[in-house]
Design a protein around this motif. Sequence first.
Motif, PDB file in Angstrom:
ATOM      1  N   ASN A   1       0.802  -1.232   0.000  1.00 15.81           N
ATOM      2  CA  ASN A   1       0.000   0.000   0.000  1.00 15.81           C
ATOM      3  C   ASN A   1       0.829   1.274   0.000  1.00 15.81           C
ATOM      4  N   LYS A   2       2.122   1.159  -0.241  1.00 18.90           N
ATOM      5  CA  LYS A   2       2.994   2.328  -0.209  1.00 18.90           C
ATOM      6  C   LYS A   2       3.451   2.718  -1.621  1.00 18.90           C
ATOM      7  N   SER A   3       3.333   3.999  -1.924  1.00 17.24           N
ATOM      8  CA  SER A   3       3.665   4.472  -3.275  1.00 17.24           C
ATOM      9  C   SER A   3       5.161   4.634  -3.496  1.00 17.24           C
ATOM     10  N   PHE A   4       5.974   4.594  -2.419  1.00 11.48           N
ATOM     11  CA  PHE A   4       7.400   4.871  -2.585  1.00 11.48           C
ATOM     12  C   PHE A   4       8.112   3.839  -3.453  1.00 11.48           C
ATOM     13  N   VAL A   5       7.541   2.622  -3.572  1.00 10.99           N
ATOM     14  CA  VAL A   5       8.220   1.608  -4.391  1.00 10.99           C
ATOM     15  C   VAL A   5       8.166   1.944  -5.872  1.00 10.99           C
ATOM     16  N   ARG A   6       7.368   2.944  -6.249  1.00 17.91           N
ATOM     17  CA  ARG A   6       7.305   3.358  -7.646  1.00 17.91           C
ATOM     18  C   ARG A   6       8.138   4.606  -7.922  1.00 17.91           C
ATOM     19  N   LEU A   7       8.929   5.010  -6.910  1.00 18.09           N
ATOM     20  CA  LEU A   7       9.781   6.202  -7.060  1.00 18.09           C
ATOM     21  C   LEU A   7      11.223   5.790  -7.342  1.00 18.09           C
ATOM     22  N   PRO A   8      11.842   6.330  -8.393  1.00 23.48           N
ATOM     23  CA  PRO A   8      13.244   5.997  -8.704  1.00 23.48           C
ATOM     24  C   PRO A   8      14.189   6.262  -7.541  1.00 23.48           C
ATOM     25  N   MET A   9      13.940   7.328  -6.754  1.00 25.33           N
ATOM     26  CA  MET A   9      14.826   7.653  -5.636  1.00 25.33           C
ATOM     27  C   MET A   9      14.827   6.557  -4.575  1.00 25.33           C
ATOM     28  N   PHE A  10      13.697   5.864  -4.425  1.00 29.18           N
ATOM     29  CA  PHE A  10      13.648   4.754  -3.471  1.00 29.18           C
ATOM     30  C   PHE A  10      14.631   3.668  -3.879  1.00 29.18           C
ATOM     31  N   TRP A  11      14.684   3.365  -5.158  1.00 26.30           N
ATOM     32  CA  TRP A  11      15.568   2.301  -5.629  1.00 26.30           C
ATOM     33  C   TRP A  11      17.026   2.728  -5.612  1.00 26.30           C
ATOM     34  N   ILE A  12      17.277   4.006  -5.856  1.00 23.00           N
ATOM     35  CA  ILE A  12      18.656   4.504  -5.735  1.00 23.00           C
ATOM     36  C   ILE A  12      19.129   4.373  -4.292  1.00 23.00           C
ATOM     37  N   GLY A  13      18.269   4.767  -3.343  1.00 21.28           N
ATOM     38  CA  GLY A  13      18.622   4.652  -1.930  1.00 21.28           C
ATOM     39  C   GLY A  13      18.799   3.209  -1.491  1.00 21.28           C
ATOM     40  N   THR A  14      17.916   2.322  -1.964  1.00 22.27           N
ATOM     41  CA  THR A  14      18.017   0.903  -1.614  1.00 22.27           C
ATOM     42  C   THR A  14      19.292   0.297  -2.184  1.00 22.27           C
ATOM     43  N   TYR A  15      19.634   0.705  -3.386  1.00 16.24           N
ATOM     44  CA  TYR A  15      20.864   0.205  -4.018  1.00 16.24           C
ATOM     45  C   TYR A  15      22.097   0.626  -3.224  1.00 16.24           C
ATOM     46  N   ILE A  16      22.164   1.903  -2.852  1.00 17.07           N
ATOM     47  CA  ILE A  16      23.307   2.410  -2.070  1.00 17.07           C
ATOM     48  C   ILE A  16      23.381   1.683  -0.724  1.00 17.07           C
ATOM     49  N   LEU A  17      22.222   1.491  -0.082  1.00 13.70           N
ATOM     50  CA  LEU A  17      22.192   0.784   1.203  1.00 13.70           C
ATOM     51  C   LEU A  17      22.699  -0.651   1.049  1.00 13.70           C
ATOM     52  N   SER A  18      22.312  -1.316  -0.014  1.00 14.47           N
ATOM     53  CA  SER A  18      22.759  -2.700  -0.235  1.00 14.47           C
ATOM     54  C   SER A  18      24.265  -2.774  -0.436  1.00 14.47           C
ATOM     55  N   ILE A  19      24.830  -1.776  -1.114  1.00 12.58           N
ATOM     56  CA  ILE A  19      26.288  -1.745  -1.315  1.00 12.58           C
ATOM     57  C   ILE A  19      26.997  -1.565   0.028  1.00 12.58           C
ATOM     58  N   LEU A  20      26.456  -0.698   0.871  1.00 12.05           N
ATOM     59  CA  LEU A  20      27.059  -0.484   2.194  1.00 12.05           C
ATOM     60  C   LEU A  20      27.011  -1.765   3.023  1.00 12.05           C
ATOM     61  N   PHE A  21      25.892  -2.493   2.954  1.00 11.36           N
ATOM     62  CA  PHE A  21      25.784  -3.767   3.662  1.00 11.36           C
ATOM     63  C   PHE A  21      26.773  -4.792   3.103  1.00 11.36           C
ATOM     64  N   LEU A  22      26.921  -4.825   1.785  1.00  9.08           N
ATOM     65  CA  LEU A  22      27.855  -5.776   1.168  1.00  9.08           C
ATOM     66  C   LEU A  22      29.298  -5.472   1.565  1.00  9.08           C
ATOM     67  N   ILE A  23      29.609  -4.200   1.745  1.00 11.25           N
ATOM     68  CA  ILE A  23      30.944  -3.832   2.224  1.00 11.25           C
ATOM     69  C   ILE A  23      31.081  -4.195   3.698  1.00 11.25           C
ATOM     70  N   GLY A  24      30.033  -3.899   4.472  1.00  9.65           N
ATOM     71  CA  GLY A  24      30.070  -4.163   5.903  1.00  9.65           C
ATOM     72  C   GLY A  24      30.237  -5.626   6.242  1.00  9.65           C
ATOM     73  N   VAL A  25      29.597  -6.515   5.466  1.00  7.78           N
ATOM     74  CA  VAL A  25      29.663  -7.944   5.771  1.00  7.78           C
ATOM     75  C   VAL A  25      31.071  -8.495   5.584  1.00  7.78           C
ATOM     76  N   LEU A  26      31.899  -7.799   4.818  1.00  7.82           N
ATOM     77  CA  LEU A  26      33.279  -8.248   4.581  1.00  7.82           C
ATOM     78  C   LEU A  26      34.235  -7.783   5.677  1.00  7.82           C
ATOM     79  N   ILE A  27      33.760  -6.917   6.563  1.00 10.65           N
ATOM     80  CA  ILE A  27      34.610  -6.388   7.638  1.00 10.65           C
ATOM     81  C   ILE A  27      34.642  -7.381   8.797  1.00 10.65           C
ATOM     82  N   PRO A  28      35.834  -7.814   9.216  1.00  7.48           N
ATOM     83  CA  PRO A  28      35.920  -8.755  10.350  1.00  7.48           C
ATOM     84  C   PRO A  28      35.252  -8.173  11.589  1.00  7.48           C
ATOM     85  N   GLY A  29      34.490  -9.007  12.258  1.00  2.00           N
ATOM     86  CA  GLY A  29      33.762  -8.570  13.443  1.00  2.00           C
ATOM     87  C   GLY A  29      32.326  -8.173  13.149  1.00  2.00           C
TER      88      GLY A  29
END
Length: 359
Positions: A57-85
């Motif tokens: 029921n949320k319209s934000f999934v149809r906004l390009p900025m939502f996907w840009i933000g989600t993409y950047i967040l996923s990259i940060l998580f992918l970098i974080g998971v490689l950090i020991p600890g």
Amino acid sequence: MILFLSSVLFLSIIGILFVHSAGSYWSEVHYKDQLPFAFKQASYLVVGILGALFIRNKSFVRLPMFWIGTYILSILFLIGVLIPGIGVVRNGSQSWISLGFMNFQPAELAKIAVLGMLSFSLGNEKKSKLKLYTQSAFVLLLPVSFIMLQPDFGSAFVLIVAAFILLFAAGLPLKFFVSIGMTGIVALVALIASAPYRLDRIQSFLDPWKDPLGTGFQAIQSLLAVGPAGLFGFGYGNSRQKFLYLPEPQNDFIFSILLEETGFIGGFIVISTFVLFFTTGFTLATRVKTRSSQLTIIGFTSLLAIQTFLNMGVVTGLLPVTGVTLPFISYGGSSLVTTWGIIGIILNLANDSEKEGRR
């Protein structure tokens, strides 16, 4: 829409039943003081369904900025998971981040982010061909590179193939896929050469009995579960391979247990339900009004279809062993919640189209 939702709910319920059956003995031996796998899986399902209802029921999934933000967040998580600890190592791969109540796999978020980013980029903007090719390749290959560093070849493979289907549906020319494909082959050879265990997996796939207690162990035990099952299997709860023969049978090899207990009939019902899910998913894509929404549904449905095919191929000995879960059925909060998140997005885009059609 009803068939789409019914198939998803049916598969999720089947998942809880067979997580209970497949993981009961493993849980008793290894996790005596913890909650049963089936209870956890049911909890993850409730969270996933509530998340899907929220997203629907949320319209934000149809906004390009939502996907840009989600993409950047996923990259940060992918970098974080490689950090020991921060990253948690399981079965030789540093692919998880512990959230306490569950382990989160950033690659699952990355799959959604990449396909959503590509869909809205290709559907909403007019760009030169060179810019389009370059941007698409970058959006795909950056997270894939981080996923391979974990290493998680299965997730990377699923993401690449789903992205290729999405890009093909978007109308990119054959030469784009040829150039990316050639680069991928070179990279694949380099990856195999740099990590001998990948070559061992290929050799064990060709002849698992060459090393029956080592690299071929899982494949052989899976075949020993599937082979004798016959038409109706041994009955629910009567699997023999779940008694510590198949490592963590509630996860990647849960379909082996399902086939062992329900036989050809049970397997046929589950596969037919998956086919219904994919068919109705692609049908929903043909009904939406906007190009970006259509590509998003195609991309997400393809993602789950490829993952299903890969998992079932491994279980039945048709493909080399890879650590890919069976959507909706394999145990795991990260996989189940994100998969239901995908369902919420698809329902959102399809529901929005239906509202436009009624106006």
